[in-house]
Design a protein around this motif. Structure first.
Motif, PDB file in Angstrom:
ATOM      1  N   UNK A 434       0.827  -1.217   0.000  1.00 26.02           N
ATOM      2  CA  UNK A 434       0.000   0.000   0.000  1.00 26.02           C
ATOM      3  C   UNK A 434       0.866   1.273   0.000  1.00 26.02           C
ATOM      4  N   UNK A 435       1.663   1.460  -1.053  1.00 23.86           N
ATOM      5  CA  UNK A 435       2.523   2.653  -1.103  1.00 23.86           C
ATOM      6  C   UNK A 435       1.686   3.925  -1.115  1.00 23.86           C
ATOM      7  N   UNK A 436       2.266   5.008  -0.634  1.00 25.28           N
ATOM      8  CA  UNK A 436       1.573   6.289  -0.680  1.00 25.28           C
ATOM      9  C   UNK A 436       1.315   6.690  -2.130  1.00 25.28           C
ATOM     10  N   UNK A 437       0.143   7.255  -2.373  1.00 28.80           N
ATOM     11  CA  UNK A 437      -0.211   7.755  -3.705  1.00 28.80           C
ATOM     12  C   UNK A 437      -0.330   9.270  -3.591  1.00 28.80           C
ATOM     13  N   UNK A 438       0.613   9.963  -4.180  1.00 27.64           N
ATOM     14  CA  UNK A 438       0.716  11.415  -4.024  1.00 27.64           C
ATOM     15  C   UNK A 438       0.143  12.127  -5.254  1.00 27.64           C
ATOM     16  N   UNK A 490      -2.703   9.876  -0.481  1.00 27.82           N
ATOM     17  CA  UNK A 490      -3.531   8.764   0.007  1.00 27.82           C
ATOM     18  C   UNK A 490      -2.636   7.800   0.791  1.00 27.82           C
ATOM     19  N   UNK A 491      -3.056   7.464   2.038  1.00 28.65           N
ATOM     20  CA  UNK A 491      -2.302   6.543   2.887  1.00 28.65           C
ATOM     21  C   UNK A 491      -3.255   5.516   3.492  1.00 28.65           C
ATOM     22  N   UNK A 492      -2.718   4.360   3.833  1.00 36.33           N
ATOM     23  CA  UNK A 492      -3.489   3.349   4.568  1.00 36.33           C
ATOM     24  C   UNK A 492      -4.870   3.122   3.960  1.00 36.33           C
ATOM     25  N   UNK A 493      -4.907   2.934   2.657  1.00 37.51           N
ATOM     26  CA  UNK A 493      -6.195   2.824   1.969  1.00 37.51           C
ATOM     27  C   UNK A 493      -6.702   1.388   1.875  1.00 37.51           C
ATOM     28  N   UNK A 494      -5.914   0.444   2.373  1.00 34.20           N
ATOM     29  CA  UNK A 494      -6.357  -0.943   2.391  1.00 34.20           C
ATOM     30  C   UNK A 494      -6.162  -1.646   1.055  1.00 34.20           C
TER      31      UNK A 494
END
Length: 533
Positions: A434-438, A490-494
Motif C-alpha cells: 500500500x505505497x503512498x499515492x501522491x 492517500x495513505x493506509x487505503x487498504x
C-alpha cells in the motif's frame, strides 16, 4: 564513475550513481572468484554490464576459459572434439541463440507463417504421418496433390536478432534441413530451393538441387535433406525457403510428397550436438559457487542492475540470497544512487521496497503540461469556447513548464484513468505494501475563477475505495497569475486499489468570451515510499 544529478517529478534534486564512485572503486578480486560469479550470471549481463566495470572484469569477461567452462556447464559440445572454436564467446552465444527460424514447421498451426505459391490439384493439406517420423514429437505433416504445390517463408535475419554487422563480420553457418516422404502406392516428386538474399532481396547464394523422384511402390520412409551455407560473404539479410512437390500418377486427392519438420538455423561453424537445461541459467546442480566473503559479494551486487540481483543472483544459493535480502545491501544501494528519506531519523521498514519505489517513481499522468495538446486526456465538459492550450501568462516555479491548459466561461473538465497494473504495480504489491499515492496539481487564475479537482482510488470493478474531492476553490481577480499547488497523499487505503481516477477543471465567473478561466498544468500522480524522497 562520476555522479550525475537527476530531478524527479515533485522531488528535489538527488544525486544518482550508476555504479561505485571513483572513491569507492572495486577491490581487485581473485580471477577464479570473479569467474565463478560470472558463471552464475546471464551471459548477456556479463558482456553488457560486468565487462564495463573495470579492466580486471573486462579481462575475465574476454577470457577463453570463462566461455569454455560456460559451454561445458550448459551442455554445448563440439561434434568433433578434436576441433576447437576460434572464439569461445561467439560459439557460446550462437549455441544459446540457436533455434529454428521457420514458423510452424510441422503444420501444427495449419498454414500460419507460410505463403502458398502454388496450390494445384486438390491443393495442400495437413494430415498425420502415414509412418512414424524419426522425431516422435512430429505428429503432423503437409501433403501435396496431383498438381504442383509449393510454399515459402522469407526470414528477416535482423528481426530474428542477427544484426547486420554480426552477419557481415562472423558469417555464421546457416544450416537448412527438411524432411520428406512419398506415399508407398504412388510416385511423387520433391523440390526444395533455399536462397540467401541481400537487403534488396537479390540472390547472393542459392541451394537448388535437382528434383527428387520416387517411383510407385516404395518403402514410404522419411528422408532428410541437409545443406549448410558457409563463407557466403557480407550482405546476407534474408533467407528464402521454398519447398513442395506433387504426385506423378495424377490421382485425385492427396497422394503427393509429404513434408514436415523443416528447419533453418544459424549455428556455429563447429556444429553443436545437444543442449541440456538446468534449474538456473548457467548453473548445474553439480557446480556450486565458491564461498565468497560477504563484503566482496555485496560490492559485486552493488554494481549489477538491481533487478538482476533479485531475479538471478538471489536464486543461486543460500549465501547469495542472504546478501540480496540484507538491509545493509539495499541501504547502501539507496545511498549510492541518492535515494534519501526526507526524515533522516526515520528509516524504512524494508529498504529493498524503499529502493525500488524510489527507482520506479515517476509521474503516471500522461501529457501533464499540454505539450501534446490533449493527448492522453478525456474531455468531459467543454463549455464556453472549450479547452485551449496556451503559454503561461506568468512564469511557473518549474522553469521547464512552458504550456498550460486554459478553461473558458462555462465549465470545462477533463480526466485520466490510471491502470496501476499496466503501469507495473502488481495487485499483490499494491495490497501488501500500500505505497503512498501522491497527487499534485498546479493552477492559476486570470479573472475571477473556479477550480475543481476530484481524485478517486478504485477497485477492479471501478467501485470507489477512497476519494479526495475538496470544495470548489474560488479565486478572485486580485490573485491574478499566481501559481498555486494542490497536494494530497492517500495513505493506509487498504487492499483492492487497482485504478486511480483523476479529474480537474473549472471556469471563469465573469462569463467573458474566450479563455479567461482557470489555468492548469504540471499535474502529477506518483506512487512513493512512506518515507517520501
Amino acid at each position: 564513475m562520476k555522479r550525475r544529478s537527476r530531478t524527479a517529478m515533485g522531488a528535489a534534486n538527488s544525486v544518482v550513481s550508476t555504479a561505485t564512485s571513483s572513491a569507492e572503486a572495486v577491490a581487485p578480486l581473485h580471477p577464479d572468484i570473479l569467474e565463478e560469479v560470472f558463471l552464475n550470471l546471464p551471459g548477456h549481463v556479463v558482456v553488457c554490464v560486468c565487462r564495463l566495470v573495470c579492466r580486471q572484469w573486462k579481462d575475465v569477461t574476454d577470457s577463453e576459459s570463462l566461455w569454455r567452462e560456460r559451454c561445458r556447464r550448459e551442455g554445448y559440445h563440439l561434434c568433433d572434439a578434436s576441433k576447437v572454436p576460434n572464439n569461445w564467446m561467439l560459439f557460446y552465444f550462437l549455441c544459446k541463440k540457436r533455434r529454428n527460424l521457420l514458423k510452424n514447421p510441422r503444420g501444427e498451426d495449419n498454414f500460419r507463417g507460410w505463403k502458398i505459391l502454388e496450390n494445384n490439384g486438390d491443393r495442400w493439406k495437413i494430415e498425420g504421418p502415414m509412418v512414424p517420423h524419426p522425431n516422435a514429437a512430429v505428429q503432423k505433416n503437409f501433403v501435396t496433390s496431383y498438381g504442383m504445390c509449393t510454399k515459402e517463408q522469407v526470414i528477416h535475419l535482423e528481426n530474428e536478432g542477427y544484426n547486420l554487422s554480426f552477419m557481415d563480420e562472423f558469417q555464421p553457418h546457416i544450416r537448412i534441413s527438411d524432411w520428406y516422404a512419398p506415399r508407398w502406392d504412388c510416385g511423387s516428386i520433391y523440390m526444395i530451393s533455399v536462397q540467401l538474399l541481400n537487403h534488396k532481396k537479390e540472390i547472393l547464394h542459392e541451394f537448388n538441387p535437382e528434383l527428387i523422384s520416387f517411383p510407385q511402390w516404395n518403402d514410404q520412409q522419411w528422408n532428410q535433406i541437409v545443406h549448410v551455407f558457409k563463407n557466403y560473404g557480407p550482405g546476407v539479410r534474408y533467407v528464402r525457403f521454398v519447398h513442395g512437390g506433387k504426385d506423378t500418377q495424377f490421382w485425385a486427392g492427396w497422394y503427393g510428397i509429404r513434408v514436415t519438420d523443416s528447419c533453418v538455423e544459424v549455428c556455429p561453424a563447429l556444429d553443436t550436438y545437444h543442449h541440456r537445461y538446468y534449474l538456473y541459467p548457467g548453473l548445474h546442480m553439480d557446480f556450486l559457487p565458491l564461498h565468497i566473503p560477504l563484503d566482496i559479494l555485496e560490492e559485486i551486487f552493488l554494481i549489477l542492475p538491481a533487478h538482476l540481483v533479485v531475479c538471478v543472483c538471489r536464486l543461486v544459493c543460500h549465501q547469495w540470497k542472504d546478501v540480496a535480502d540484507s538491509d545493509s545491501f539495499w541501504r547502501e544501494r539507496c545511498r549510492r544512487e541518492g535515494y534519501h528519506a526526507r526524515e533522516s531519523a526515520k528509516g524504512p521498514r524494508n529498504w529493498r521496497v524503499f529502493y525500488f519505489m524510489c527507482k520506479k517513481r515517476r509521474n503516471l499522468i500522461k501529457n501533464p503540461r499540454g505539450e501534446e495538446e490533449f493527448q492522453g486526456w478525456r474531455i468531459i465538459k467543454n463549455g464556453g469556447d472549450g479547452w485551449k492550450v496556451e503559454k503561461p501568462m506568468a512564469p511557473h516555479p518549474n522553469t521547464e513548464v512552458q504550456t498550460n491548459f486554459v478553461t473558458s466561461f462555462s465549465m470545462c473538465t477533463k480526466s485520466q484513468l490510471i491502470d496501476l497494473e499496466k503501469e507495473g504495480y502488481s495487485q499483490a504489491f499494491m495490497d501488501e505494501f500500500q505505497p503512498h499515492i501522491r497527487i499534485s496539481d498546479w493552477y492559476a487564475p486570470r479573472c475571477d475563477c473556479d477550480y475543481n479537482i476530484s481524485v478517486k482510488l478504485l477497485r477492479g470493478n471501478k467501485d470507489v475505495i477512497q476519494e479526495f474531492s475538496p470544495d470548489t476553490i474560488r479565486l478572485p481577480e486580485r490573485e491574478n497569475d499566481r501559481w498555486k499547488q494542490m497536494i494530497h497523499v492517500f495513505k493506509d487505503y487498504g487492499p483492492g486499489v487497482r485504478y486511480v481516477y483523476f479529474e480537474h477543471g473549472g471556469k471563469d465567473r465573469v462569463f467573458w468570451a474566450g479563455w479567461y478561466g482557470i489555468r492548469l498544468t504540471e499535474t502529477c500522480i506518483e506512487l512513493c515510499p512512506a518515507l517520501d524522497t
